[in-house]
Each structure stands twice: as C-alpha cells, then as structure tokens.
Write an enzyme that holds these catalytic residues in place. Structure first.
Site, PDB file in Angstrom:
ATOM      1  N   ARG A  34      -5.842  -5.723 -11.402  1.00  0.00           N
ATOM      2  CA  ARG A  34      -5.751  -4.872 -10.204  1.00  0.00           C
ATOM      3  C   ARG A  34      -5.042  -5.621  -9.068  1.00  0.00           C
ATOM      4  O   ARG A  34      -3.912  -5.309  -8.731  1.00  0.00           O
ATOM      5  CB  ARG A  34      -7.167  -4.431  -9.772  1.00  0.00           C
ATOM      6  CG  ARG A  34      -7.166  -3.242  -8.820  1.00  0.00           C
ATOM      7  CD  ARG A  34      -6.866  -3.578  -7.374  1.00  0.00           C
ATOM      8  NE  ARG A  34      -7.777  -4.574  -6.807  1.00  0.00           N
ATOM      9  CZ  ARG A  34      -7.589  -5.157  -5.640  1.00  0.00           C
ATOM     10  NH1 ARG A  34      -6.513  -4.883  -4.913  1.00  0.00           N
ATOM     11  NH2 ARG A  34      -8.444  -6.054  -5.187  1.00  0.00           N
ATOM     12  N   CYS A  94      -1.252 -11.230  -2.451  1.00  0.00           N
ATOM     13  CA  CYS A  94      -0.244 -11.285  -1.385  1.00  0.00           C
ATOM     14  C   CYS A  94       0.062 -12.708  -0.927  1.00  0.00           C
ATOM     15  O   CYS A  94      -0.222 -13.062   0.220  1.00  0.00           O
ATOM     16  CB  CYS A  94      -0.690 -10.478  -0.154  1.00  0.00           C
ATOM     17  SG  CYS A  94      -0.775  -8.730  -0.443  1.00  0.00           S
TER      18      CYS A  94
END
Ligand code: ZN
Length: 330
Positions: A23, A250
């Site tokens: 995910r 990120c």
C-alpha cells in the site's frame, strides 16, 4: 478489538510487524505493479512469516490507478492462512468497498495537522472523525468482526504546518477511540521524529487510551527510523509498520528510504532476542518477487547489502541457512 487470524501453527512472536509496502510503497510509485505480480509478492511476504499486510487502499482509480485492483488483491490475500489483511480507506465510500471485498481490518488516516489534512483528504481532522463515526456505524451493521485502526499522520511534525502540538495529538487519539477506533497509532509521515519525542508521545498515548494504543509507523527520511522504532519499543509499542526495501513513504531525499526497511527492522529485533516470526531469507525471496514486478525499482536496506553476521541466530535459537542474503538484489 480487531479479530486475530493467527493459527496454532504461527510461531509465537514478541512483536507484530505489519508490512505496508503493497500500500504505502506502491501508491508512492508512479507505475503500476501488475496484479499477478502483487499477488506473488504478497504470497512471498506471507511465506517469510509476515502475519499482517496492508495490501492496498480503496480510493478512486482516477486518483491512484496503482490501487485500482485493491478488491482483487484483498480477495487473494484472504486465501493466505493466518494473515490479517488490512486496507487503507480515506472515507465511508472506501470503507464500504473494503468491507465488501472482505478485509480483516480497515485503517483510516487522520492527520494531526489541519494543513496536511486539508491538502491530503480535503477535510479537517474534525470532519475525518465524523467520517470515522460513520465507518464505525457501518462496521457494526455489516461486519462487526472487522477491526478499525486510525493512524494519526504528521503526529511528530508537518512540512506544511511545522510543529504539531503533542496535546492535540493525544486529544485526537481520545476522540478517535470515542468515535469507534479499536486502535490508534502514530505516524511520522514527514520523517521529523526523534527517539525522545517518540518515547514521550507513545507513553502519553498509552496513558490516555490504554489498550487502544496502536502501531508505530515511522519513517527513515533522516536516518532515524530504527532508533525511533527502538524508542517506541521501550515505550511499550509491540506493533510496527515497515516496508520491504523501504519502499514508499514519500522520501524527500535521493538515496534515503521513506518507510522503515522491514529487513533491517527484523534484523534489529531478532538480534536483540525479540522474536518477529519473520525469516530473513524468506524476505530476500520476497524482495526478488517485488523486483520481478517492478524491475529496476530503487530498494533499500543495509542488512541485505551486508548480509547477516556469521554467528547470527534468531531470537528463537534458529540458525539461518547462510549468512549471505544473496539473490535478494537491490
Ligand atoms: Zn509510511
């Protein structure tokens, strides 16, 4: 509390490592991993001993085409014995889809920073709590055995807002439990945490919500991922999110992983005598499955690069078949 799906054959573990790569990793990579490759990767992660995997998120495919096959992935993952299948949902509509697909647990991100919350989900933290109440009502009606976890993102600081007030984080955690969350964890979304702050905030979380205190989701953006995990362990945390090869999360700097690297986290705990139930050679095989689905993708992890120390033994006394983790690839 959420149902557990551990079978009698699952070895006893002192910590639960939740693999979030399928995910958190895949949704931060622009290209899409083919469905069959995702399934093979999840199978390999399960084969390595992981017993909780966040397999995807139920978001509109127009926003995240990487997650368009999430229902199919959930149905496949449910076939793995003893595996708790988790999916992220941003709202009630996502929760409806996740329950229909048969997840064991939902995880809802609630940002402690209003600026981050508006940028990420276009809702304030208070509006996300209202969404949580609706999701909890739906769960009670349709699938009372399904767990609801809230991850408080930007709990340690925010790139948009700057400092995040610890009192506000604790207050949000209490409100999330009142709104129906079974577990509330803390996420270092922007990689700003340090061990002292991690220890202090998890101790405050436990004091405030007791058995509902959930996972540590920590990032390695500035190299403090494992130090922060150890601080969380010291504060009594026993569930940790991490990502194979440090995929996703990120990353802000080239050469830095985003999420804590599963391979390194397993090595740290096993070396300390803390059983994870996860096999490092099995993780190396899973890494090959990951790279087969995303050829050339940047993956991280110092344990894989260095191999295991020749005298390494697992917490349960098992010896690995070899100290190299060769074939794992980068
Ligand atoms: Zn993350």
């Amino acid at each position: 509390m959420p149902a557990t799906h551990h079978t009698a054959s699952t070895p006893a573990a002192d910590v639960l490592i939740c693999e979030v790569g399928p995910r958190d990793g895949l949704q931060n990579i622009a290209r899409c991993m083919p469905t069959a490759a995702k399934q093979a990767w999840i199978d390999a992660l399960h084969g390595a001993g992981l017993r909780e995997i966040e397999v995807g998120s139920f978001v509109p495919p127009a926003l995240l085409p990487q997650m368009a096959d999430c229902a199919e992935i959930v149905r496949h993952a449910r076939s793995r014995p003893g595996l708790t299948v988790v999916a992220l949902v941003p709202n009630l509509r996502g929760a409806e889809a996740a329950l229909a697909a048969g997840v064991h647990k939902l995880t809802l991100p609630v940002s402690a920073s209003t600026a981050h919350s508006l940028a990420n989900v276009r809702k304030t933290p208070a509006q996300m709590l209202a969404e949580l109440r609706s999701i909890a009502a739906l769960r009670a009606e349709r699938a009372p055995q399904v767990g609801i976890e809230v991850g408080l993102s930007t709990a340690f600081g925010c790139t948009l807002q700057g400092a995040v007030d610890e009192d506000e984080v604790v207050r949000l955690a209490e409100l999330a439990v009142q709104a129906g969350a079974d577990e509330v964890g803390l996420s270092d979304t922007t990689g700003m945490a340090d061990p002292e702050r991690v220890r202090r905030l998890f101790l405050r979380l436990r004091a405030a919500i007791g058995k509902h205190a959930g996972a540590a989701h920590l990032h390695n953006t500035r190299g403090l991922g494992l130090a922060n995990c150890l601080a969380a362990w010291d504060a009594g945390v026993r569930t940790f999110d991490s990502s194979q090869g440090g995929l996703g999360g990120c990353p802000f700097a080239p050469g830095a992983s985003g999420n804590v690297v599963t391979e390194d986290l397993v090595f740290m705990f096993e070396s300390m005598g803390v059983a994870t139930g996860v096999d490092l050679h099995g993780l190396a095989a899973a890494r090959s499955a990951l790279l087969a689905g995303l050829p050339g993708e940047a993956v991280y992890g110092m344990t894989v690069d260095a191999g295991l120390p020749p005298h390494f033994v697992y917490a349960d006394g098992r010896r690995p078949p070899a100290h190299t983790l060769a074939g794992a690839g980068r």
